[in-house]
Design an enzyme around this catalytic site. Structure first.
Site, short mmCIF file in Angstrom:
data_model
loop_
_atom_site.label_atom_id
_atom_site.label_comp_id
_atom_site.label_asym_id
_atom_site.label_seq_id
_atom_site.Cartn_x
_atom_site.Cartn_y
_atom_site.Cartn_z
N CYS A 2 44.17 23.65 8.71
CA CYS A 2 44.69 24.00 10.03
C CYS A 2 46.21 23.86 9.97
O CYS A 2 46.75 23.35 8.99
CB CYS A 2 44.16 23.06 11.11
SG CYS A 2 42.37 23.11 11.32
N GLY A 32 45.27 28.86 10.00
CA GLY A 32 44.07 28.87 10.84
C GLY A 32 44.15 29.95 11.88
O GLY A 32 45.16 30.04 12.60
N ASN A 106 44.74 18.33 11.06
CA ASN A 106 44.56 19.16 9.86
C ASN A 106 43.86 18.29 8.83
O ASN A 106 44.37 17.24 8.45
CB ASN A 106 45.93 19.61 9.33
CG ASN A 106 45.83 20.42 8.04
OD1 ASN A 106 44.80 21.02 7.77
ND2 ASN A 106 46.87 20.43 7.27
N GLY A 107 42.67 18.73 8.39
CA GLY A 107 41.90 17.93 7.42
C GLY A 107 40.46 17.85 7.85
O GLY A 107 40.03 18.57 8.77
N TYR A 260 48.00 28.13 -3.54
CA TYR A 260 47.60 29.27 -2.73
C TYR A 260 47.81 29.12 -1.22
O TYR A 260 48.36 30.01 -0.58
CB TYR A 260 46.13 29.59 -3.05
CG TYR A 260 45.37 30.38 -2.00
CD1 TYR A 260 45.82 31.63 -1.60
CD2 TYR A 260 44.20 29.88 -1.45
CE1 TYR A 260 45.12 32.35 -0.64
CE2 TYR A 260 43.49 30.60 -0.50
CZ TYR A 260 43.95 31.83 -0.10
OH TYR A 260 43.27 32.53 0.84
#
Ligand code: SF4
Length: 484
Positions: A2, A32, A106-107, A260
């Site tokens: 995210c 996201g 985020n995670g 990436y």
């Protein structure tokens, strides 16, 4: 994965933290695309707006003016726990007996089931089915006097990946788990009212937190430093940032962020990611040389490594596929006809460029193999004589539990097929993956700084439960039986 952003404007600035946070979030859209949201505080009350969809459609000019305050957090979601429904959009919000709190995460947590056992009232109290909703409820319930103390009490019980932006009435707090799986950086905002734009006056400066340094660039902030693994950074208007350590750091940044996920104009571990990826391409050319007429990327993310591969091999670089940038992920299910068109909706070959050529095609990963197979087929139909695939990452053998929704093991082609079988499946003339050593040589950093678990199965944080339904753990009747 995210994107998160947090902003605190200094006293005297207009109440426009929401505009700044939305701008920062736009730079993180690639992290996201399922939902977006923003929470603000005017010093007394929190306000929140969130919805499914891309950031530009959720946080538009009709919404932002009503979200007034000098403190804000923002979030865009790519789901790793819980379905793509409105309730699961973030920031989360909870009004507890002692505090109002909003969180962007985020995670992905790996002990969600154990944490659920610690929530008074259990699953029935959660309006959504994300690990973040559960964490927010635990923090809102915590009897500690303030949010920082609540975090210090609760976080040692939380395991997994979490880079958080936390908002209460008076502050924005950045949090990074002890492994630092996901990135989070601190930036300083210029103060337009000061004659010297970068005057080093902490009390009259604004501050921000972001998943990536590229978001700091977009809002005109200066990178200060990374939030350390195991650290809280507390931002309040009119004060310098305060740091509190809640756990010892055992750094294991996701190496896939560098290969990436993150933007090429972002910096991580002191490395610009375009340059890091170009160097991965140079390494790939050393490890897997090829006799070809041209090197081309799978756009857009394969481009830096393809540039490095061309440089390393002395083969000319050309674009051979054009990407439609506006297809994005969508929460509207595509029709059967669209599904059959597959990758051709996103990629179109440049026939005059690829016809009759022996191509070295550089991409950054192969997950299931189905997209790669379609790309090879597209290029052959466009007249390519040979297609040699070069991948600027090692094969993905294992799923991720730390915030990337990779498939279960059996759906990862490398875990069930040999490299020769993968080559045959995708229809390439040859196939070569960059080694873990090659990634490290390109980064000039030691293995110990990173998580490589999806490549080598060495998970920094053990995952204690059956993983087959992990994404829907707070929706699954069987796993919740007796816990409501
Ligand atoms: Fe990144 Fe792979 Fe580790 Fe997940 S398992 S954090 S994708 S390196």
């Amino acid at each position: 994965m995210c994107g998160v952003f947090g902003a605190v404007l200094p006293a005297g600035e207009p109440n426009e933290a929401a505009n700044l946070a939305a701008l920062g979030l736009f730079a993180l859209q690639h992290r996201g695309q399922e939902s977006a949201g923003l929470a603000v505080s005017d010093g007394e009350q929190l306000m929140l707006y969130k919805d499914l969809g891309m950031i530009s459609s959720v946080l538009d000019e009709r919404r932002l003016p009503s979200l007034r305050g000098r403190l804000a957090i923002a979030h865009c979601r790519y789901s790793t726990t819980g379905s793509t429904v409105w309730e699961n959009a973030q920031p989360t919000f909870r009004l507890g007996p002692r505090r109002a709190i909003a969180i962007g995460h985020n995670g992905n947590l790996v002990n969600t089931r154990e944490l659920l056992d610690q929530l008074h009232g259990g699953r029935a109290r959660l309006p959504a089915s994300t690990d973040t909703e559960l964490l927010t409820a635990l923090l809102a319930d915590e009897p500690a006097a303030d949010t920082v103390d609540a975090l210090i009490h609760v976080l040692p019980r939380v395991r997994g990946a979490y880079s958080l932006v936390v908002l209460d009435e008076r502050r924005v707090i950045g949090v990074r788990d002890p492994f630092g799986f996901r990135p989070l950086v601190l930036g300083r905002l210029p103060n337009a009212s000061l004659s010297d734009l970068w005057a080093n006056d902490d009390a009259s400066t604004g501050w921000c937190l972001a998943s990536e340094t590229a978001a700091l660039d977009i809002v005109g902030a200066e990178y200060v430093r990374d939030v350390d693994p195991g650290e809280l950074i507390i931002l309040e208007p009119g004060a310098a940032p305060r740091s509190v350590r809640f756990a010892d750091a055992t750094p294991a940044l996701c190496v896939f962020e560098l290969i990436y996920f993150a933007r090429p104009d972002t910096y991580m571990e002191g490395r610009n990611l375009y340059e890091a990826r170009r160097r991965m391409g140079l390494q790939l050319a050393l490890e897997h040389p090829v006799d070809a007429d041209m090197v081309m990327p799978v756009p857009d993310t394969g481009a830096p490594a393809a540039a490095g591969f061309a440089e390393g091999s002395g083969i000319p670089y050309r674009e051979g596929l054009v990407r439609n940038r506006y297809t994005g992920r969508t929460f509207i299910q595509p029709s059967q006809t669209m599904r059959q068109r597959g990758v051709t909706i996103k990629l179109n070959p440049l026939r005059d460029v690829v016809r009759g050529k022996r191509l070295a095609v550089v991409d950054d990963s192969i997950v299931r193999g189905t997209t790669t197979k379609q790309i090879v087929s597209l290029l052959r139909k466009a007249g390519a004589r040979e297609v040699h695939l070069r991948i600027s990452a090692p094969p993905i053998y294992h799923p991720c539990f730390y915030g990337i929704d990779t498939q279960v093991e059996t759906e990862l082609i490398a875990s069930t097929h040999s490299e020769e079988e993968i080559r045959q499946f995708v229809g390439a003339d040859s196939l070569g993956y960059l080694s873990i050593q090659g990634v490290l040589a390109a980064l000039e950093l030691p293995y110990e700084r990173f998580c490589f678990a999806c490549f080598d199965g060495r998970y920094p944080e053990p995952v204690p439960y059956d993983v087959s339904r992990r994404k829907f753990i707070l929706e699954d009747e069987a796993t919740l039986a007796g816990r409501a």
